[in-house]
Structure formats: structure tokens, C-alpha cells
Design a protein around this motif. Structure first.
Motif, short mmCIF file in Angstrom:
data_model
loop_
_atom_site.label_atom_id
_atom_site.label_comp_id
_atom_site.label_asym_id
_atom_site.label_seq_id
_atom_site.Cartn_x
_atom_site.Cartn_y
_atom_site.Cartn_z
N MET A 37 -6.72 -3.10 114.09
CA MET A 37 -7.90 -3.86 114.50
C MET A 37 -8.00 -5.14 113.68
N ALA A 38 -8.76 -6.09 114.20
CA ALA A 38 -9.08 -7.30 113.43
C ALA A 38 -9.80 -6.85 112.16
N ASN A 39 -9.61 -7.61 111.06
CA ASN A 39 -10.10 -7.13 109.77
C ASN A 39 -10.16 -8.25 108.75
N ASP A 40 -10.79 -7.94 107.62
CA ASP A 40 -10.78 -8.82 106.45
C ASP A 40 -10.35 -8.00 105.23
N PHE A 41 -9.28 -7.26 105.41
CA PHE A 41 -8.75 -6.33 104.41
C PHE A 41 -8.09 -7.06 103.24
N VAL A 42 -8.30 -6.55 102.05
CA VAL A 42 -7.59 -6.95 100.84
C VAL A 42 -7.26 -5.66 100.11
N PRO A 43 -6.00 -5.45 99.70
CA PRO A 43 -5.63 -4.17 99.08
C PRO A 43 -6.05 -4.05 97.61
N ASP A 44 -7.35 -4.19 97.36
CA ASP A 44 -7.90 -4.05 96.02
C ASP A 44 -8.97 -2.97 96.03
N GLY A 46 -12.16 -1.03 95.69
CA GLY A 46 -13.53 -1.52 95.66
C GLY A 46 -13.82 -2.61 96.68
N HIS A 47 -12.77 -3.20 97.27
CA HIS A 47 -12.99 -4.26 98.26
C HIS A 47 -13.62 -3.66 99.51
N ARG A 48 -14.71 -4.27 99.95
CA ARG A 48 -15.38 -3.86 101.18
C ARG A 48 -14.90 -4.76 102.31
N PHE A 49 -14.58 -4.14 103.44
CA PHE A 49 -14.07 -4.91 104.57
C PHE A 49 -14.52 -4.26 105.86
N GLY A 57 -17.01 -2.35 118.67
CA GLY A 57 -17.47 -1.56 117.53
C GLY A 57 -16.96 -2.13 116.21
N VAL A 58 -17.74 -1.91 115.15
CA VAL A 58 -17.38 -2.37 113.82
C VAL A 58 -17.39 -1.17 112.88
N LEU A 59 -16.34 -1.06 112.09
CA LEU A 59 -16.24 -0.02 111.08
C LEU A 59 -16.43 -0.66 109.71
N ASP A 60 -17.31 -0.09 108.91
CA ASP A 60 -17.51 -0.56 107.55
C ASP A 60 -16.63 0.27 106.63
N CYS A 61 -15.81 -0.41 105.85
CA CYS A 61 -14.79 0.26 105.05
C CYS A 61 -14.83 -0.21 103.60
N GLU A 62 -14.27 0.60 102.72
CA GLU A 62 -14.09 0.23 101.33
C GLU A 62 -12.77 0.82 100.83
N VAL A 63 -11.98 0.00 100.16
CA VAL A 63 -10.70 0.46 99.63
C VAL A 63 -10.98 1.42 98.47
N LEU A 64 -10.40 2.63 98.56
CA LEU A 64 -10.63 3.67 97.55
C LEU A 64 -9.43 3.88 96.63
N GLU A 65 -8.22 3.70 97.16
CA GLU A 65 -7.02 3.95 96.36
C GLU A 65 -5.89 3.07 96.87
N VAL A 66 -5.15 2.48 95.93
CA VAL A 66 -3.97 1.69 96.26
C VAL A 66 -2.88 2.04 95.25
N GLU A 67 -1.82 2.66 95.75
CA GLU A 67 -0.60 2.90 94.96
C GLU A 67 0.50 2.22 95.75
N SER A 73 -5.83 4.38 100.66
CA SER A 73 -6.97 5.15 101.13
C SER A 73 -8.19 4.26 101.21
N TYR A 74 -8.95 4.42 102.31
CA TYR A 74 -10.21 3.69 102.43
C TYR A 74 -11.22 4.47 103.27
N SER A 75 -12.48 4.17 103.00
CA SER A 75 -13.53 4.78 103.81
C SER A 75 -13.48 4.15 105.20
#
Length: 141
Positions: A37-44, A46-49, A57-67, A73-75
Motif C-alpha cells: 500500500m501507499a505509505n510513509d514508512f521509515v525502518p526506525d 518508534g516511527h509512526r506511519f 482505508g487507512v491503517l495506523d502503524c508503528e515500527v516495533l522491531e527492525v533487525e 515488525s510493526y503494529s
């Protein structure tokens, strides 16, 4: 609701590309837009996107884990006018190198027992998303 009541969708697929290439498709916003989907993702962490579906529809997400190259992982939260359709979940991608490329495992956890329609939609939807992802990867350098 207890943890035992929570439903999960798991999709595993062998992808004929190395983890590094798959990681790019999972973490670069212009590539995510091609298969998900279209997004404003940054792999950090705590970043909310937001993920914006073509259905409006819009999904509210937050980056939880980046290895890098291994786990992302994100919400994945969707608010709906009818609270029955609200979804609070976590999506986790795990990449495991295999001889033929990468084993991609996606787990989306957080479906309530009364969300059978959402659970079924996710099972179907992730298969479609992964099909688009493979097409994208086939065309990437």
C-alpha cells in the motif's frame, strides 16, 4: 479477552531471491507501495506511519522491531466507524536464508474471536500481497 483467545494469520513462502533484495522490498517506501500500500514508512523503531489502501482505508502503524535483513515488525491498526471492525494487530516478517533464496514468514497477530471475517480477509489478502511482492522482486535489479 486472554492471549489464548487471540487469532493469528501465518503465511510462509519460499522466495527465489536473497534476503537482502527482499529486505529492500519490505523497507523502501516506493517498493512497499508497489506490492502492499501507499505509505510513509521509515525502518526506525518508534516511527509512526500510515498504510493507505486503494479501498480508501487507512491503517495506523508503528515500527516495533527492525533487525536488518532478518526481522521487521510493526503494529497494524485499523479504526472503523463500527467498532466491531476495529483491528489492533502486529505484523512480523521474518527472513531466513535457504538454498533457493529466502523463506519469508509473515505473522499477523491480534484478531479477536469475533473477527472471523477480518481473519479470513487477512488470510486471502496476504496471499495476494505476496504474489505482488514476488512479481516486484522478479523485476528488481
Amino acid at each position: 479477552m486472554t492471549a489464548r483467545d487471540v487469532r493469528t494469520v501465518v503465511v510462509e513462502r519460499e522466495i527465489a531471491h536473497p534476503p537482502s533484495k527482499l529486505w529492500r522490498a519490505l523497507t523502501q517506501p516506493h517498493l512497499i507501495a508497489e506490492w502492499l500500500m501507499a505509505n510513509d514508512f521509515v525502518p526506525d523503531v518508534g516511527h509512526r506511519f500510515q498504510l493507505c489502501g486503494d479501498w480508501g482505508g487507512v491503517l495506523d502503524c508503528e515500527v516495533l522491531e527492525v533487525e536488518p535483513g532478518e526481522t521487521l515488525s510493526y503494529s497494524w491498526n485499523h479504526r472503523h466507524a463500527d467498532a466491531v471492525y476495529d483491528l489492533e494487530s502486529v505484523v512480523t516478517f521474518t527472513l531466513t536464508p535457504i538454498a533457493s533464496g529466502t523463506l519469508l514468514r509473515m505473522e499477523q497477530a491480534g484478531f479477536r474471536p469475533d473477527q472471523k471475517q477480518a481473519l479470513g480477509g487477512a488470510k486471502h489478502g496476504w496471499q495476494q500481497f505476496f504474489g505482488k511482492l514476488e512479481q516486484l522482486l522478479d523485476g528488481l535489479d
